[in-house]
Enzyme design. Structure first.
Site, PDB file in Angstrom:
ATOM      1  N   GLU A 177       9.359  -5.993   2.467  1.00 29.86           N
ATOM      2  CA  GLU A 177       9.083  -7.175   3.097  1.00 29.86           C
ATOM      3  C   GLU A 177       7.709  -7.978   2.391  1.00 29.86           C
ATOM      4  O   GLU A 177       7.449  -9.026   2.930  1.00 29.86           O
ATOM      5  CB  GLU A 177       8.448  -6.826   4.766  1.00 29.86           C
ATOM      6  CG  GLU A 177       7.145  -6.043   4.666  1.00 29.86           C
ATOM      7  CD  GLU A 177       6.683  -5.581   6.136  1.00 29.86           C
ATOM      8  OE1 GLU A 177       7.591  -5.754   7.045  1.00 29.86           O
ATOM      9  OE2 GLU A 177       5.599  -5.333   6.394  1.00 29.86           O
ATOM     10  N   HIS A 178       7.300  -7.409   1.180  1.00 27.80           N
ATOM     11  CA  HIS A 178       6.287  -8.028   0.557  1.00 27.80           C
ATOM     12  C   HIS A 178       6.783  -8.794  -0.166  1.00 27.80           C
ATOM     13  O   HIS A 178       6.355 -10.017  -0.818  1.00 27.80           O
ATOM     14  CB  HIS A 178       5.381  -6.814  -0.135  1.00 27.80           C
ATOM     15  CG  HIS A 178       4.646  -6.263   0.831  1.00 27.80           C
ATOM     16  ND1 HIS A 178       4.204  -4.963   0.537  1.00 27.80           N
ATOM     17  CD2 HIS A 178       4.021  -6.561   2.095  1.00 27.80           C
ATOM     18  CE1 HIS A 178       3.516  -4.384   1.582  1.00 27.80           C
ATOM     19  NE2 HIS A 178       3.380  -5.216   2.567  1.00 27.80           N
ATOM     20  N   HIS A 179       7.815  -8.817  -0.755  1.00 31.20           N
ATOM     21  CA  HIS A 179       8.430  -9.533  -1.957  1.00 31.20           C
ATOM     22  C   HIS A 179       9.991 -10.033  -1.671  1.00 31.20           C
ATOM     23  O   HIS A 179      10.357 -10.631  -2.612  1.00 31.20           O
ATOM     24  CB  HIS A 179       8.280  -8.831  -3.342  1.00 31.20           C
ATOM     25  CG  HIS A 179       6.978  -8.505  -3.992  1.00 31.20           C
ATOM     26  ND1 HIS A 179       6.500  -7.153  -3.763  1.00 31.20           N
ATOM     27  CD2 HIS A 179       5.849  -8.848  -4.385  1.00 31.20           C
ATOM     28  CE1 HIS A 179       5.034  -7.034  -4.148  1.00 31.20           C
ATOM     29  NE2 HIS A 179       4.933  -8.140  -4.722  1.00 31.20           N
ATOM     30  N   HIS A 211      11.564   0.790  -5.820  1.00 32.76           N
ATOM     31  CA  HIS A 211      11.232  -0.585  -5.432  1.00 32.76           C
ATOM     32  C   HIS A 211      11.498  -1.452  -6.572  1.00 32.76           C
ATOM     33  O   HIS A 211      10.814  -1.370  -7.514  1.00 32.76           O
ATOM     34  CB  HIS A 211       9.791  -0.582  -4.867  1.00 32.76           C
ATOM     35  CG  HIS A 211       9.641   0.122  -3.512  1.00 32.76           C
ATOM     36  ND1 HIS A 211       9.618  -0.515  -2.385  1.00 32.76           N
ATOM     37  CD2 HIS A 211       9.840   1.446  -3.032  1.00 32.76           C
ATOM     38  CE1 HIS A 211       9.471   0.238  -1.351  1.00 32.76           C
ATOM     39  NE2 HIS A 211       9.795   1.502  -1.821  1.00 32.76           N
TER      40      HIS A 211
HETATM   41  N1  LIG Z   1       3.145   0.733   1.309  1.00 32.88           N
HETATM   42  C1  LIG Z   1       4.245   0.060   0.942  1.00 32.88           C
HETATM   43  N2  LIG Z   1       3.744  -0.820  -0.161  1.00 32.88           N
HETATM   44  C2  LIG Z   1       4.947  -1.584  -0.568  1.00 32.88           C
HETATM   45  C3  LIG Z   1       6.210  -1.307  -0.106  1.00 32.88           C
HETATM   46  N3  LIG Z   1       7.154  -2.216  -0.953  1.00 32.88           N
HETATM   47  C4  LIG Z   1       6.235  -2.858  -1.637  1.00 32.88           C
HETATM   48  N4  LIG Z   1       4.808  -2.375  -1.516  1.00 32.88           N
HETATM   49  C5  LIG Z   1       3.641  -2.883  -2.184  1.00 32.88           C
HETATM   50  O1  LIG Z   1       3.259  -3.915  -1.570  1.00 32.88           O
HETATM   51  C6  LIG Z   1       1.895  -4.418  -2.408  1.00 32.88           C
HETATM   52  C7  LIG Z   1       1.752  -5.680  -2.219  1.00 32.88           C
HETATM   53  O2  LIG Z   1       0.458  -6.022  -3.103  1.00 32.88           O
HETATM   54  P1  LIG Z   1       0.067  -7.520  -2.980  1.00 32.88           P
HETATM   55  O3  LIG Z   1      -1.306  -7.342  -3.892  1.00 32.88           O
HETATM   56  O4  LIG Z   1      -0.278  -8.002  -1.753  1.00 32.88           O
HETATM   57  O5  LIG Z   1       0.969  -8.334  -4.002  1.00 32.88           O
HETATM   58  P2  LIG Z   1       1.103  -8.619  -5.580  1.00 32.88           P
HETATM   59  O6  LIG Z   1       0.257  -9.311  -6.085  1.00 32.88           O
HETATM   60  O7  LIG Z   1       2.676  -9.067  -5.816  1.00 32.88           O
HETATM   61  O8  LIG Z   1       1.116  -6.730  -6.069  1.00 32.88           O
HETATM   62  P3  LIG Z   1       1.702  -6.295  -7.309  1.00 32.88           P
HETATM   63  O9  LIG Z   1       2.985  -5.613  -6.832  1.00 32.88           O
HETATM   64  O10 LIG Z   1       0.886  -5.051  -7.583  1.00 32.88           O
HETATM   65  O11 LIG Z   1       1.876  -7.063  -8.512  1.00 32.88           O
HETATM   66  C8  LIG Z   1       2.305  -3.765  -3.867  1.00 32.88           C
HETATM   67  O12 LIG Z   1       1.299  -2.602  -4.156  1.00 32.88           O
HETATM   68  C9  LIG Z   1       3.757  -3.508  -3.631  1.00 32.88           C
HETATM   69  O13 LIG Z   1       3.886  -2.163  -4.559  1.00 32.88           O
HETATM   70  C10 LIG Z   1       6.328  -0.454   0.734  1.00 32.88           C
HETATM   71  O14 LIG Z   1       7.746  -0.186   1.412  1.00 32.88           O
HETATM   72  N5  LIG Z   1       5.424   0.203   1.340  1.00 32.88           N
HETATM   73 ZN   LIG Z   2       7.618  -5.463  -2.797  1.00 30.46          ZN
END
Ligand SMILES: Nc1nc2c(ncn2[C@@H]2O[C@H](COP(=O)(O)OP(=O)(O)OP(=O)(O)O)[C@@H](O)[C@H]2O)c(=O)[nH]1
Ligand SMILES: [Zn+2]
Length: 188
Positions: free
Chosen positions: A77-79, A146
């Site tokens: 859900e983050h990306h 991931h």
């Molecule tokens: N706990 C958890 N984290 C996730 C999952 N999928 C992705 N993430 C993490 O969500 C985080 C989002 O971090 P942000 O710092 O907001 O986004 P970002 O700048 O794109 O982070 P990076 O991935 O480190 O480049 C990252 O650390 C991802 O690895 C999941 O299923 N569970």
């Molecule tokens: Zn992600």
């Protein structure tokens, strides 16, 4: 329900925003394809997991039931990038109340077809089975890669995230937990 027209418009906007020409031949049908794809891979948002559950009575079997290596595709859900792996789902029935085996995989599928966190997906699978069958215990383990950690960002291809959710006796009784974990981890 999923608004495909809205997705089509948004995809066209994204194509423009990245500096593409959405009207070039190769991209003409892309917004529509992406809309149909999202309808498929996010279908779990509009499916009630309770509708697929069917319970049988089987008094002979009072032991652990485990379905291993259920293929899993979800979207972080983050990306909004995929995470891909396997789920292992085990439960210990109470008084012979068992589920059709395929239903374990169906539960995984429905809950995976939503924007997810691996941790939440793992817990939701366990809680769904606890609620539906009221077993003595449930254990769910997911191992996934991931793409947001492999094709971009920190770029660590091959790294795997392992999450578990233990309920009932698998949480409270060490012997039962060891038994289910050794079944999940056995290579055969
Ligand atoms: N706990 C958890 N984290 C996730 C999952 N999928 C992705 N993430 C993490 O969500 C985080 C989002 O971090 P942000 O710092 O907001 O986004 P970002 O700048 O794109 O982070 P990076 O991935 O480190 O480049 C990252 O650390 C991802 O690895 C999941 O299923 N569970
Ligand atoms: Zn992600």
């Amino acid at each position: 329900m999923i608004d495909k027209e809205k997705i089509k418009k948004a995809v066209r906007d994204i194509l423009e925003a990245i500096g593409e020409n959405p009207d070039r031949e190769g991209l003409l049908e892309t917004p529509d394809r992406v809309a149909r794809m999202y309808e498929e891979i996010f279908a779990g948002l509009h499916t009630n997991v309770k509708d697929v559950i069917k319970i049988f009575q089987e008094d002979e079997h009072q032991e652990i039931i485990l379905v291993k290596d259920i293929p899993l595709y979800s979207m972080c859900e983050h990306h909004l990038l995929p995470f891909i792996g396997v789920a292992h789902v085990a439960y210990l029935p109470r008084k012979g109340r068992i589920l059709g085996l395929s239903k374990l995989a169906r539960i995984v599928d429905i809950l995976a077809k939503r924007p997810q966190l691996q941790e939440r997906l793992t817990s939701e699978i366990a809680d769904t089975i606890m609620e539906a069958v009221n077993p003595l215990g449930v254990a769910v383990v997911i191992e996934a890669e991931h793409l947001c950690m492999t094709m971009r960002g920190v770029k660590k291809p091959g790294s795997k995230t392992v999450t578990s959710a233990l309920r009932g006796i698998f949480r409270t009784d060490q012997k039962s937990r060891a038994e289910v974990m050794s079944l999940i981890n056995s290579k055969k």
